[in-house]
Design an enzyme around this catalytic site. Structure first.
Site, PDB file in Angstrom:
ATOM      1  N   LEU A   1      20.936  20.594 -12.413  1.00 21.47           N
ATOM      2  CA  LEU A   1      19.474  20.597 -12.609  1.00 21.47           C
ATOM      3  C   LEU A   1      18.966  21.995 -12.921  1.00 21.47           C
ATOM      4  CD1 LEU A   1      17.462  21.658 -10.131  1.00 21.47           C
ATOM      5  CD2 LEU A   1      18.142  19.522  -9.085  1.00 21.47           C
TER       6      LEU A   1
ATOM      7  N   ASP B   1      23.935  32.153 -17.012  1.00 26.32           N
ATOM      8  CA  ASP B   1      24.615  33.054 -16.071  1.00 26.32           C
ATOM      9  C   ASP B   1      24.228  34.533 -16.206  1.00 26.32           C
ATOM     10  OD1 ASP B   1      25.947  30.793 -15.312  1.00 26.32           O
ATOM     11  OD2 ASP B   1      27.877  31.326 -16.197  1.00 26.32           O
TER      12      ASP B   1
HETATM   13  O1  F6P Z   1      28.344  28.977 -18.010  1.00 30.43           O
HETATM   14  C1  F6P Z   1      27.284  28.190 -17.648  1.00 30.43           C
HETATM   15  C2  F6P Z   1      27.617  27.316 -16.464  1.00 30.43           C
HETATM   16  O2  F6P Z   1      26.470  26.576 -16.133  1.00 30.43           O
HETATM   17  C3  F6P Z   1      28.179  28.030 -15.243  1.00 30.43           C
HETATM   18  O3  F6P Z   1      27.201  28.619 -14.438  1.00 30.43           O
HETATM   19  C4  F6P Z   1      28.902  26.926 -14.552  1.00 30.43           C
HETATM   20  O4  F6P Z   1      29.917  27.446 -13.730  1.00 30.43           O
HETATM   21  C5  F6P Z   1      29.468  26.127 -15.681  1.00 30.43           C
HETATM   22  O5  F6P Z   1      28.635  26.392 -16.804  1.00 30.43           O
HETATM   23  C6  F6P Z   1      29.521  24.639 -15.443  1.00 30.43           C
HETATM   24  O6  F6P Z   1      30.055  24.039 -16.567  1.00 30.43           O
HETATM   25  P1  F6P Z   1      30.098  22.478 -16.864  1.00 30.43           P
HETATM   26  O7  F6P Z   1      28.725  22.034 -17.233  1.00 30.43           O
HETATM   27  O8  F6P Z   1      31.046  22.348 -17.997  1.00 30.43           O
HETATM   28  O9  F6P Z   1      30.559  21.814 -15.607  1.00 30.43           O
END
Ligand code: F6P
Length: 328
Positions: free
Chosen positions: A259, A131
């Site tokens: 992905l 992020d």
């Molecule tokens: O913080 C990294 C991230 O990939 C975010 O961009 C996303 O909102 C979140 O993790 C998704 O998390 P998870 O893999 O737990 O669904």
């Protein structure tokens, strides 16, 4: 200042490409100094459940090019409780760990901050998240790889968008931060980006449509940051609105999802992760504690963890102008 002989390292939160390069750099730099290194499995969960493995230089061989994390990761609910953190500290003491290195994003470093307030253990954070939303560092480990993955996908979507004269809403990760959306939009030549930092009163969709994109182009790609609230924001929401409000357009949605998070780290991420891993050991040697390793203007910096997690890393507003001018 206590002499450091043994350290523990863990990865926490969402995996990010380059985490392995960072674990490798930490391990080798520590071993170089004669320190013992424990890898802690599954992030804070492993710290609580006593899942420790010794890391040697051989154990981290052949990992620099691998995505994901060899230590596995988790979002630990137990570590958010005082009992969980007490158990974690017991395991730190029983393994003789003198300092803890945490590779992760905002949530993971917030956990580290709570732990450091309660227990006397030096912690060094390393920004590992696609992020790029940690304050005090220009870049986080994994961001460059994810950005490149998104651009590669959008290039492919462009073929279909232009062949069918369609508007595509492509959803990318980053609930709280639009770095991935804004910069992938610029790099892929997208027509617009809808990002959380630009939530003014102006309706970003209406703005995009009113710019008359279709006057000069038959197809468009809009990159949208995923939404943190259900029913508002996100690619589905905007596509649905176009279908209702501007039915003359042929609309499709692609949600890139996880992905974006996997895959071989780019050279930039490997170098960043290696430099940061090495710097974390230097920081401990200097007696630093409760800091995050950052990079600013290509120089390694130390950022207090309390500042890094404040969720107020600004996005350069110039990037918004760049996209809107270049997408005419
Ligand atoms: O913080 C990294 C991230 O990939 C975010 O961009 C996303 O909102 C979140 O993790 C998704 O998390 P998870 O893999 O737990 O669904």
């Amino acid at each position: 200042m206590k002499t450091i002989r043994t350290i523990g390292v863990l990865t926490s939160g969402g995996d990010a490409p380059g985490m392995n390069a960072c674990i490798r750099a930490i391990t080798r730099s520590a071993v170089y100094n004669g320190w013992k290194v424990y890898g802690i499995l599954r992030g804070y969960e492993g710290l609580i459940n006593d899942e420790f493995v010794e890391l040697t230089t051989e154990k981290v061989s052949g990992t620099i090019q691998k995505g994901g994390t060899i230590l596995k990761t988790a979002r630990s609910k137990a570590f958010m409780t005082e009992e969980g953190r007490a158990k974690a500290y017991e395991n730190i003491v029983s393994h003789g760990i003198d300092a803890l290195l945490v590779i992760g994003g905002n949530g993971s470093l917030s956990g580290a901050q709570a732990f450091a307030r309660e227990y006397d253990i030096p912690i060094v954070g390393l920004p590992g998240t696609i992020d790029n939303d940690l304050y005090g560092t220009d870049l986080t480990i994994g961001y460059d790889t994810a950005l490149n993955t998104i651009v590669e996908c959008v290039d492919k979507i462009r073929d279909t968008a232009s062949s069918h004269d369609r508007i595509f809403f492509v959803e990318v990760m980053g609930r709280d931060a639009g770095f991935l959306a804004q910069n992938s939009a610029i790099a892929a030549g997208a027509e617009a980006a809808i990002i959380p930092e630009d939530q003014t009163d102006v309706d970003q969709l209406a703005q995009f449509i009113s710019r008359g994109v279709r006057k000069s182009k038959n197809s468009s790609i809009v990159i949208v940051s995923e939404s943190k609230s259900e029913g508002h924001g996100g690619a589905m929401y905007y596509a649905e609105r176009v279908r209702n409000e501007y039915p003359e357009y042929d609309v499709r949605v692609t949600i890139l999802g996880h992905l974006q998070r996997g895959g071989t780290p780019t050279a930039s991420d490997r170098i960043l992760a290696s430099r940061m891993g090495y710097a974390s050991i230097e920081a401990l040697q200097e007696g630093q504690r409760n800091i995050m390793i950052g990079i600013q203007n290509d120089e390694i910096v130390y950022v207090p963890i309390s500042k890094a997690i404040k969720k107020d890393k600004p996005i350069d507003k110039e990037l918004i102008n760049v996209l809107s001018v270049l997408s005419i």
